[in-house]
Design a protein around this motif. Structure first.
Motif, PDB file in Angstrom:
ATOM      1  N   THR A 181       0.827  -1.210   0.123  1.00 49.62           N
ATOM      2  CA  THR A 181       0.048  -0.063  -0.026  1.00 49.62           C
ATOM      3  C   THR A 181       1.007   1.175   0.022  1.00 49.62           C
ATOM      4  O   THR A 181       1.964   1.246   0.370  1.00 49.62           O
ATOM      5  CB  THR A 181      -0.927  -0.013   1.452  1.00 49.62           C
ATOM      6  OG1 THR A 181      -0.079   0.051   2.457  1.00 49.62           O
ATOM      7  CG2 THR A 181      -1.862  -1.206   1.303  1.00 49.62           C
ATOM      8  N   GLY A 185      -3.026   4.227  -3.113  1.00 47.98           N
ATOM      9  CA  GLY A 185      -3.263   3.176  -4.256  1.00 47.98           C
ATOM     10  C   GLY A 185      -2.675   2.087  -3.272  1.00 47.98           C
ATOM     11  O   GLY A 185      -2.182   1.949  -2.161  1.00 47.98           O
ATOM     12  N   PHE A 209     -16.017  -3.794  -5.606  1.00 49.40           N
ATOM     13  CA  PHE A 209     -15.096  -2.942  -4.623  1.00 49.40           C
ATOM     14  C   PHE A 209     -16.343  -2.199  -3.928  1.00 49.40           C
ATOM     15  O   PHE A 209     -17.466  -2.029  -4.264  1.00 49.40           O
ATOM     16  CB  PHE A 209     -14.488  -1.878  -5.592  1.00 49.40           C
ATOM     17  CG  PHE A 209     -13.125  -2.284  -5.939  1.00 49.40           C
ATOM     18  CD1 PHE A 209     -12.460  -3.188  -5.354  1.00 49.40           C
ATOM     19  CD2 PHE A 209     -12.719  -1.861  -7.236  1.00 49.40           C
ATOM     20  CE1 PHE A 209     -11.108  -3.652  -5.729  1.00 49.40           C
ATOM     21  CE2 PHE A 209     -11.305  -2.441  -7.692  1.00 49.40           C
ATOM     22  CZ  PHE A 209     -10.647  -3.165  -6.845  1.00 49.40           C
ATOM     23  N   GLN A 213     -12.363   2.674  -5.637  1.00 51.86           N
ATOM     24  CA  GLN A 213     -11.249   2.113  -6.097  1.00 51.86           C
ATOM     25  C   GLN A 213     -11.287   1.956  -7.676  1.00 51.86           C
ATOM     26  O   GLN A 213     -12.312   1.545  -8.488  1.00 51.86           O
ATOM     27  CB  GLN A 213     -10.953   0.762  -5.539  1.00 51.86           C
ATOM     28  CG  GLN A 213     -10.687   0.727  -4.025  1.00 51.86           C
ATOM     29  CD  GLN A 213     -11.953   0.807  -3.078  1.00 51.86           C
ATOM     30  OE1 GLN A 213     -12.903   0.793  -3.761  1.00 51.86           O
ATOM     31  NE2 GLN A 213     -11.875   0.408  -1.791  1.00 51.86           N
ATOM     32  N   ARG A 228     -18.406   0.064  -9.501  1.00 53.65           N
ATOM     33  CA  ARG A 228     -17.490  -0.536  -8.700  1.00 53.65           C
ATOM     34  C   ARG A 228     -17.133  -1.926  -8.911  1.00 53.65           C
ATOM     35  O   ARG A 228     -16.564  -2.828  -8.192  1.00 53.65           O
ATOM     36  CB  ARG A 228     -18.062  -0.572  -7.243  1.00 53.65           C
ATOM     37  CG  ARG A 228     -18.293   1.005  -6.932  1.00 53.65           C
ATOM     38  CD  ARG A 228     -19.111   0.990  -5.421  1.00 53.65           C
ATOM     39  NE  ARG A 228     -20.293   0.397  -5.481  1.00 53.65           N
ATOM     40  CZ  ARG A 228     -20.814  -0.019  -4.254  1.00 53.65           C
ATOM     41  NH1 ARG A 228     -20.084   0.073  -2.967  1.00 53.65           N
ATOM     42  NH2 ARG A 228     -21.958  -0.395  -4.389  1.00 53.65           N
ATOM     43  N   ALA A 253      -3.955  -0.663  -8.131  1.00 52.75           N
ATOM     44  CA  ALA A 253      -5.272   0.005  -8.125  1.00 52.75           C
ATOM     45  C   ALA A 253      -5.167   1.527  -7.279  1.00 52.75           C
ATOM     46  O   ALA A 253      -4.265   1.419  -6.653  1.00 52.75           O
ATOM     47  CB  ALA A 253      -6.280  -0.561  -7.488  1.00 52.75           C
ATOM     48  N   SER A 254      -5.962   2.407  -7.458  1.00 50.86           N
ATOM     49  CA  SER A 254      -5.924   3.693  -6.895  1.00 50.86           C
ATOM     50  C   SER A 254      -7.073   3.743  -5.834  1.00 50.86           C
ATOM     51  O   SER A 254      -8.009   2.896  -5.968  1.00 50.86           O
ATOM     52  CB  SER A 254      -6.027   5.099  -7.738  1.00 50.86           C
ATOM     53  OG  SER A 254      -7.304   4.902  -8.435  1.00 50.86           O
ATOM     54  N   GLY A 255      -7.026   4.278  -4.709  1.00 54.43           N
ATOM     55  CA  GLY A 255      -7.932   4.350  -3.783  1.00 54.43           C
ATOM     56  C   GLY A 255      -7.522   3.774  -2.438  1.00 54.43           C
ATOM     57  O   GLY A 255      -6.523   3.080  -2.392  1.00 54.43           O
ATOM     58  N   SER A 257      -7.293   0.512   0.204  1.00 53.93           N
ATOM     59  CA  SER A 257      -7.390  -1.034  -0.139  1.00 53.93           C
ATOM     60  C   SER A 257      -8.216  -1.514   0.766  1.00 53.93           C
ATOM     61  O   SER A 257      -8.467  -1.256   2.108  1.00 53.93           O
ATOM     62  CB  SER A 257      -6.031  -1.553   0.322  1.00 53.93           C
ATOM     63  OG  SER A 257      -5.564  -1.293   1.667  1.00 53.93           O
TER      64      SER A 257
END
Length: 273
Positions: A181, A185, A209, A213, A228, A253-255, A257
């Motif tokens: 992490t 992201g 998700f 994300q 999502r 991925a972005s966002g 976790s």
């Protein structure tokens, strides 16, 4: 006659001095430090050409088996092509490469079964290869390594019409592990296992998700995202999953976790491993 210093006898000893003798200065060579570059061309899983035009080999990766050359090159292109990397000289032109999120590329390639480890003294690489071997990932599984065959029972002549054969038992399990992490992201490994009694030929894994994300890149599967909802579809070299076998796919991925609560494979619910 006893000589007197300075009067025709022995010369007087030199006067003591506190000034140290002069030695030639030693100039240390500058330390080689890591620097950023971009991968312009992927020759194979362990050979790339960087934005400065130099072709380098990644430290620790052996030549891939012939049965896995195409798959491993596809993996390398997904992870490296036109991507920034941090290059650490280790006896050039053999170098270590780190991805933008800090992941050691060679370690990731071995962990996923994309290449063998050629450095027997590197403990982390040895453990990564042992893990890939036990999970039969990449070149440690089909088609490079045939699944263990089970003896089929000898056929017997039925005395009455045989009943219709039952449909093959199907089943799957998913292990979803966030491995890295960073602010904004994360990177995730997803291990998909065929727990049924029949081979799965052609597959799409789906999940949802919990938030906003967004998948940036995925390896060992083709991603599709709608809001999502995420779909990961087989690529040509891993379309089939033999009974009892598993494969590893992954993505960045972005966002924030989070772990999805449910997964489906071709529409059938999978258990969480």
């Amino acid at each position: 006659m006893i000589g007197v210093a300075g009067c025709g006898g022995e010369p007087a000893p030199p006067a003591a001095t506190s000034t140290p003798p002069a030695f030639p200065s030693i100039i240390e060579p500058p330390l080689k430090t890591a620097y950023s570059s971009t991968v312009q061309t992927v020759v194979d899983v362990r050979t790339v050409r960087l934005s400065d035009g130099e072709e380098v080999r990644v430290k620790g990766l052996a030549v891939p088996d012939a049965c896995w050359t195409e798959a491993s090159t596809t993996f390398a292109k997904t992870m490296l092509l036109e991507k920034p990397v941090e290059r650490t000289p280790d006896g050039e032109p053999v170098v270590s490469l780190r991805l933008a999120d800090g992941t050691d590329y060679a370690l990731l390639a071995v962990e996923m079964g994309m290449a063998r480890n050629e450095n027997p003294d590197d403990r982390a690489m040895k453990e990564a290869e042992a893990s890939a071997t036990s999970k039969r990932l990449g070149q440690w599984g089909p088609p490079c390594v045939a699944p263990s065959a089970t003896a089929a029972p000898a056929p017997t002549a039925p005395s009455t019409p045989a009943p219709q054969a039952p449909k093959p038992v199907t089943g799957c399990s998913v292990a979803y592990v966030v491995t890295h992490t960073w602010p904004g992201g994360f990177r995730t490994d997803v291990t998909l296992r065929n727990t049924g009694a029949a081979e799965i030929n052609g597959w799409t894994l789906q999940w949802t998700f919990a938030g906003t994300q967004t998948v940036n890149e995925m390896w060992n599967a083709t991603p599709k995202q709608s809001g999502r909802d995420i779909s990961a579809t087989a690529v040509p070299y891993n379309v089939a999953i033999p009974a009892g076998e598993s494969l590893l796919l992954g993505f960045t991925a972005s966002g924030a976790s989070t772990t999805p609560r449910a997964f489906t494979l071709n529409g059938h619910a999978c258990s969480l491993a």
